[in-house]
Design an enzyme around this catalytic site. Structure first.
Site, mmCIF file in Angstrom:
data_model
loop_
_atom_site.group_PDB
_atom_site.id
_atom_site.type_symbol
_atom_site.label_atom_id
_atom_site.label_comp_id
_atom_site.label_asym_id
_atom_site.label_seq_id
_atom_site.Cartn_x
_atom_site.Cartn_y
_atom_site.Cartn_z
ATOM 1 N N ASN A 32 18.221 21.544 23.616
ATOM 2 C CA ASN A 32 19.234 22.548 23.990
ATOM 3 C C ASN A 32 18.823 23.283 25.261
ATOM 4 O O ASN A 32 19.509 24.202 25.705
ATOM 5 C CB ASN A 32 19.502 23.539 22.842
ATOM 6 N N SER A 74 11.274 23.266 19.133
ATOM 7 C CA SER A 74 11.010 24.682 18.789
ATOM 8 C C SER A 74 10.324 25.335 19.971
ATOM 9 O O SER A 74 9.471 24.717 20.610
ATOM 10 C CB SER A 74 10.079 24.769 17.570
ATOM 11 N N TYR A 144 7.407 32.469 14.193
ATOM 12 C CA TYR A 144 6.908 31.113 14.445
ATOM 13 C C TYR A 144 6.083 30.630 13.255
ATOM 14 O O TYR A 144 6.397 29.601 12.650
ATOM 15 C CB TYR A 144 6.069 31.142 15.721
ATOM 16 N N ARG A 185 1.575 31.308 28.379
ATOM 17 C CA ARG A 185 0.370 30.854 27.688
ATOM 18 C C ARG A 185 -0.825 30.893 28.625
ATOM 19 O O ARG A 185 -0.700 30.971 29.848
ATOM 20 C CB ARG A 185 0.579 29.455 27.112
HETATM 21 N N1 UDP Z 1 -4.563 34.921 26.781
HETATM 22 C C1 UDP Z 1 -5.223 35.667 27.760
HETATM 23 N N2 UDP Z 1 -4.587 35.870 28.951
HETATM 24 C C2 UDP Z 1 -3.345 35.379 29.237
HETATM 25 C C3 UDP Z 1 -2.679 34.627 28.246
HETATM 26 C C4 UDP Z 1 -3.318 34.412 27.016
HETATM 27 O O1 UDP Z 1 -6.351 36.118 27.561
HETATM 28 O O2 UDP Z 1 -2.850 35.617 30.352
HETATM 29 C C5 UDP Z 1 -5.252 34.661 25.494
HETATM 30 C C6 UDP Z 1 -4.433 35.052 24.272
HETATM 31 O O3 UDP Z 1 -4.653 36.411 23.950
HETATM 32 C C7 UDP Z 1 -4.998 34.100 23.218
HETATM 33 C C8 UDP Z 1 -5.390 32.862 24.016
HETATM 34 O O4 UDP Z 1 -5.459 33.274 25.371
HETATM 35 O O5 UDP Z 1 -6.141 34.644 22.624
HETATM 36 C C9 UDP Z 1 -4.395 31.734 23.891
HETATM 37 O O6 UDP Z 1 -3.120 32.262 24.126
HETATM 38 P P1 UDP Z 1 -1.826 31.344 24.239
HETATM 39 O O7 UDP Z 1 -0.677 32.271 24.401
HETATM 40 O O8 UDP Z 1 -2.032 30.291 25.253
HETATM 41 O O9 UDP Z 1 -1.725 30.570 22.864
HETATM 42 P P2 UDP Z 1 -1.927 30.937 21.322
HETATM 43 O O10 UDP Z 1 -3.030 30.050 20.913
HETATM 44 O O11 UDP Z 1 -2.323 32.384 21.194
HETATM 45 O O12 UDP Z 1 -0.630 30.650 20.695
#
Ligand code: UDP
Length: 314
Positions: A32, A74, A144, A185
């Site tokens: 989508n 998703s 999620y 991410r």
């Molecule tokens: N993180 C970070 N700085 C960023 C983005 C993410 O330190 O700019 C950290 C976030 O707090 C987490 C880890 O990196 O502990 C992975 O985050 P992500 O959002 O990639 O995936 P998650 O495994 O948390 O779904």
């Protein structure tokens, strides 16, 4: 073979579609485009791939036979699913129900991509499939985590009632080319910040860990799981565990960046440690990741360089 790939225009969906086509499949892809991009599937050969813009939470009609259904539809990044929490919950509940019904109708095997997030902030380390998880049902990640947990329960019960072929992959953090640069991410954030010589935003002290799997390894794992006659969940991930601060340092080194590290607040309910136990995948699928973090990053960084921001002239 004819496969249906939902979420085909996303990061994983587009790589999986490409992989299946290379293995002589005809692929029908549904998306989508709420987080995926048509650009990701632009180069797939028209003779082997048909794109349908659609939503799995609505009625799904697919003409002709379907041998396998791969569900990757998703939102998967915290930024995206927190922006679309209800949509995410419906994709993983009503959407999965619709696909299970389609699988029954077409007598197709059904692979669902679940997630390491079902373990929440895990109290067992590394995470083995038999661990029930530690999830906050009303926290910011619940839309999620809980909907992915619901999907697993729904699939297991459909499998038991209808004797259908179902597979559940619990995917751990995956990275590679075609990740959306602004999905929030850690990989896109750090790589984009590093190549632009901007501050690297480490959340908390960066002591939290993740285990990063390069996309081709994840895709190979998913394919092998589909071919394996096992209906319980299987972890698909790379057990090489790194602190987030280490990841920042590696990316600075590999990009030759002048970026400095800055520290920001830790998001609520951010898991402290995450690492897959992949004994089951090794045994069942004769699979384990081949690509280490530095090698995978070296394949990923060039892809992000195309989006480098133009530096203002001094
Ligand atoms: N993180 C970070 N700085 C960023 C983005 C993410 O330190 O700019 C950290 C976030 O707090 C987490 C880890 O990196 O502990 C992975 O985050 P992500 O959002 O990639 O995936 P998650 O495994 O948390 O779904």
């Amino acid at each position: 073979m004819r496969a249906l790939v939902t979420g085909c225009a996303g990061f994983l969906g587009s790589h999986l579609s490409e992989y299946l086509i290379a293995n002589d499949y005809y692929v029908i892809g549904i998306d989508n485009l709420c987080t995926g991009s048509a650009e990701n599937i632009r180069n797939l050969p028209k003779k082997k791939f048909k794109f349908v813009k659609g939503d799995i939470t609505k009625k799904i009609k697919v003409a002709g036979k379907i041998d396998e259904i791969y569900n990757l539809a998703s939102p998967a990044s915290p930024l995206h699913y927190q922006r679309m929490p209800i949509e995410t919950m419906f994709a993983n509940s009503l959407g999965v129900k619709n696909l299970l019904e389609l699988a029954i109708k077409k007598d197709a095997a059904f692979l669902h991509t679940s997630t390491s997030e079902v373990y929440g902030n895990p109290l067992i380390h590394p995470q083995v499939e038999s661990y029930f998880g530690n999830v906050n049902p009303i926290g910011p990640r619940a839309c999620y985590d809980e909907s992915k947990r619901f999907a697993e329960a729904l699939i297991i019960n459909y499998q038991q009632r209808f004797g259908m072929k179902t597979r559940i992959a619990r995917i751990f953090n995956t990275y590679g080319p075609r990740m959306a640069i602004n999905d929030g991410r850690v990989m896109p954030n750090f790589i984009m910040q590093a190549i632009n010589n901007e501050p690297i935003t480490v959340y908390g002290k960066g002591e939290q860990t993740r285990s990063f799997c390069y996309v081709s390894d994840t895709i190979e794992g998913l394919y092998r799981l589909m071919k394996c006659n096992y209906s319980m969940p299987v972890n698909i991930g790379n057990p090489q565990e790194n602190k987030i601060i280490e990841l920042a340092e590696i990316i600075i080194k590999l990009t030759g960046s002048k970026s400095k590290i800055i520290y920001k607040d830790m998001p609520k309910d951010d898991p402290e440690r995450r690492k897959p136990d992949i004994s089951l995948a090794k045994k069942l699928l004769s699979w384990e990741p081949k690509i280490g973090l530095e090698e995978g990053l070296s394949k990923t960084i060039p892809w992000f360089r195309q989006f480098v921001r133009k530096q203002p002239k001094r």
